[in-house]
Structures are given as structure tokens and as C-alpha cells.
Design a protein around this motif. Sequence first.
Motif, mmCIF file in Angstrom:
data_model
loop_
_atom_site.group_PDB
_atom_site.id
_atom_site.type_symbol
_atom_site.label_atom_id
_atom_site.label_comp_id
_atom_site.label_asym_id
_atom_site.label_seq_id
_atom_site.Cartn_x
_atom_site.Cartn_y
_atom_site.Cartn_z
ATOM 1 N N MET A 225 0.850 -1.181 0.000
ATOM 2 C CA MET A 225 0.000 0.000 0.000
ATOM 3 C C MET A 225 0.889 1.235 0.000
ATOM 4 S SD MET A 225 -2.953 1.072 2.707
ATOM 5 C CE MET A 225 -1.958 1.431 4.127
ATOM 6 N N HIS A 226 0.640 2.160 -0.864
ATOM 7 C CA HIS A 226 1.424 3.393 -0.981
ATOM 8 C C HIS A 226 0.886 4.395 0.028
ATOM 9 C CE1 HIS A 226 3.131 7.000 -2.350
ATOM 10 N NE2 HIS A 226 3.614 6.489 -3.445
ATOM 11 N N LYS A 227 1.730 4.871 0.937
ATOM 12 C CA LYS A 227 1.288 5.811 1.969
ATOM 13 C C LYS A 227 1.897 7.180 1.756
ATOM 14 C CE LYS A 227 0.538 2.421 5.480
ATOM 15 N NZ LYS A 227 0.696 2.039 6.847
ATOM 16 N N ALA A 228 1.271 8.196 2.270
ATOM 17 C CA ALA A 228 1.732 9.553 2.090
ATOM 18 C C ALA A 228 2.494 10.046 3.318
ATOM 19 C CB ALA A 228 0.580 10.491 1.867
ATOM 20 N N GLY B 219 7.683 24.173 4.720
ATOM 21 C CA GLY B 219 6.461 23.667 4.098
ATOM 22 C C GLY B 219 6.642 22.362 3.358
ATOM 23 N N THR B 220 7.798 21.720 3.485
ATOM 24 C CA THR B 220 8.028 20.422 2.858
ATOM 25 C C THR B 220 8.087 19.346 3.938
ATOM 26 O OG1 THR B 220 10.431 20.654 2.902
ATOM 27 C CG2 THR B 220 9.288 21.433 0.918
ATOM 28 N N TYR B 221 7.900 18.100 3.490
ATOM 29 C CA TYR B 221 8.061 16.964 4.396
ATOM 30 C C TYR B 221 8.906 15.901 3.716
ATOM 31 C CZ TYR B 221 4.625 14.198 1.778
ATOM 32 O OH TYR B 221 3.970 13.504 0.788
ATOM 33 N N ARG B 222 9.495 15.034 4.537
ATOM 34 C CA ARG B 222 10.322 13.925 4.052
ATOM 35 C C ARG B 222 9.913 12.675 4.805
ATOM 36 N NH1 ARG B 222 15.017 15.366 6.586
ATOM 37 N NH2 ARG B 222 13.904 16.995 7.676
ATOM 38 N N ASP B 223 9.561 11.633 4.065
ATOM 39 C CA ASP B 223 9.191 10.354 4.669
ATOM 40 C C ASP B 223 10.318 9.350 4.505
ATOM 41 O OD1 ASP B 223 6.608 10.902 5.556
ATOM 42 O OD2 ASP B 223 5.708 10.376 3.635
ATOM 43 N N LEU B 224 10.515 8.574 5.549
ATOM 44 C CA LEU B 224 11.435 7.443 5.500
ATOM 45 C C LEU B 224 10.631 6.179 5.767
ATOM 46 C CD1 LEU B 224 14.397 8.768 7.694
ATOM 47 C CD2 LEU B 224 14.076 9.016 5.235
ATOM 48 N N ARG B 225 10.997 5.113 5.101
ATOM 49 C CA ARG B 225 10.407 3.794 5.365
ATOM 50 C C ARG B 225 11.541 2.900 5.812
ATOM 51 N NH1 ARG B 225 9.325 -1.171 2.588
ATOM 52 N NH2 ARG B 225 7.366 -2.066 3.338
ATOM 53 N N ASN B 226 11.478 2.443 7.047
ATOM 54 C CA ASN B 226 12.542 1.620 7.636
ATOM 55 C C ASN B 226 13.908 2.290 7.496
ATOM 56 O OD1 ASN B 226 10.718 -0.395 8.415
ATOM 57 N ND2 ASN B 226 10.859 -1.386 6.420
ATOM 58 N N GLY B 227 13.926 3.612 7.627
ATOM 59 C CA GLY B 227 15.167 4.379 7.598
ATOM 60 C C GLY B 227 15.640 4.800 6.223
ATOM 61 N N ASP B 228 14.978 4.339 5.169
ATOM 62 C CA ASP B 228 15.371 4.692 3.799
ATOM 63 C C ASP B 228 14.441 5.768 3.237
ATOM 64 O OD1 ASP B 228 17.430 2.761 3.697
ATOM 65 O OD2 ASP B 228 15.966 1.194 3.204
ATOM 66 N N PRO B 229 14.971 6.717 2.434
ATOM 67 C CA PRO B 229 14.117 7.739 1.821
ATOM 68 C C PRO B 229 12.964 7.080 1.066
ATOM 69 C CG PRO B 229 16.420 8.240 1.427
ATOM 70 C CD PRO B 229 16.375 6.860 2.038
ATOM 71 N N TRP B 230 11.769 7.643 1.237
ATOM 72 C CA TRP B 230 10.598 7.021 0.634
ATOM 73 C C TRP B 230 9.741 7.996 -0.157
ATOM 74 C CZ3 TRP B 230 5.158 6.320 1.417
ATOM 75 C CH2 TRP B 230 4.662 5.154 0.821
ATOM 76 N N GLN B 231 9.440 9.154 0.424
ATOM 77 C CA GLN B 231 8.566 10.099 -0.264
ATOM 78 C C GLN B 231 8.849 11.514 0.249
ATOM 79 O OE1 GLN B 231 4.255 9.954 0.660
ATOM 80 N NE2 GLN B 231 4.014 9.645 -1.537
ATOM 81 N N THR B 232 8.608 12.510 -0.613
ATOM 82 C CA THR B 232 8.725 13.913 -0.231
ATOM 83 C C THR B 232 7.517 14.662 -0.773
ATOM 84 O OG1 THR B 232 9.975 14.466 -2.223
ATOM 85 C CG2 THR B 232 11.265 13.892 -0.257
ATOM 86 N N GLY B 233 7.300 15.854 -0.255
ATOM 87 C CA GLY B 233 6.196 16.665 -0.742
ATOM 88 C C GLY B 233 6.009 17.904 0.091
#
Length: 150
Positions: free
Chosen positions: A1-4, A71-85
Amino acid sequence: MHKALVLGLVFAAAGCAQPPEPAPTDTPTVAANDIPESNPGAGVPQSFAGTAWRAQGEDGSLYTTYIDADGTYRDLRNGDPWQTGKWTYDLAGENRLCFTPDDENGAERCWRPERMHGAALDVIGGAEARRVELEPVEYAAADVEGQDPT
């Protein structure tokens, strides 16, 4: 599942009906560890800029969202870069924290902060009113080259 989320991804799974007004830049940031534990349900941050949150996905993955003051965010999944916006927080209106991924096919996802219990923050999002518990983690700004913290 793709999460934001932890807020972009951590908060993903539900869309917003309307985009909120941009968050004011002069609102002071409230650190989760500054919220008194003696008053559960109180102390939801007035601003999320400069904070970071972690949640565990249904598959056991750990998602961490760094919410930057620009105004930006950075997501990590298990410590690895995953998504930005981009993110916004509509404190004066519907009290929603919304994330819009940079991915052109990404849909805006919004969450309503509900209450603090201890240092954890409960948020609710989506038509199904999905509840997610977020754990505060130490915020780390992106490095000079724009890479996510590890």
C-alpha cells in the motif's frame, strides 16, 4: 500500500475534500515532550514545523515523517528515503494536517490531530476515520545536499 507522516506517509490512507489554508509561519512549534502527561487529550501541537513523527505500518514497516519549517516533508520507510512533498496545517479552520506528495500521481492526504497521551499523538483521517498513533522522534533537518537524515 502506498502511503503519504509520519505524517506524509505516516498519515496516509485518506484524502482531504478541500485543501486547507497555508499554515502561518509565525506560530511557535510545540515539542511533543513539552506536553504535560497529567492532562491526556490536551496539548495537541499548534504547529508541526520542525517536528518528526513515527508510526508502524500494517506490514510492520516503520514510517518516519520529518516536517520541515519551509512547508516540505520527508518520509522514511525503515530508515530509507521514501517520499517527499508539501504539507499544510489548517489550525484556524478544520484543524487538519495535510500532505501532498511530489509524485505527480500522488493524492493529498489529510489527518486531524485528536489528542496527546503521554508523548504520543493520535490522528484520524479518511472517510473511514482511520486512527493512527504517532510517536514523536528527534527532528533532523535535511543535510546540505538535500539528503534525508538516517
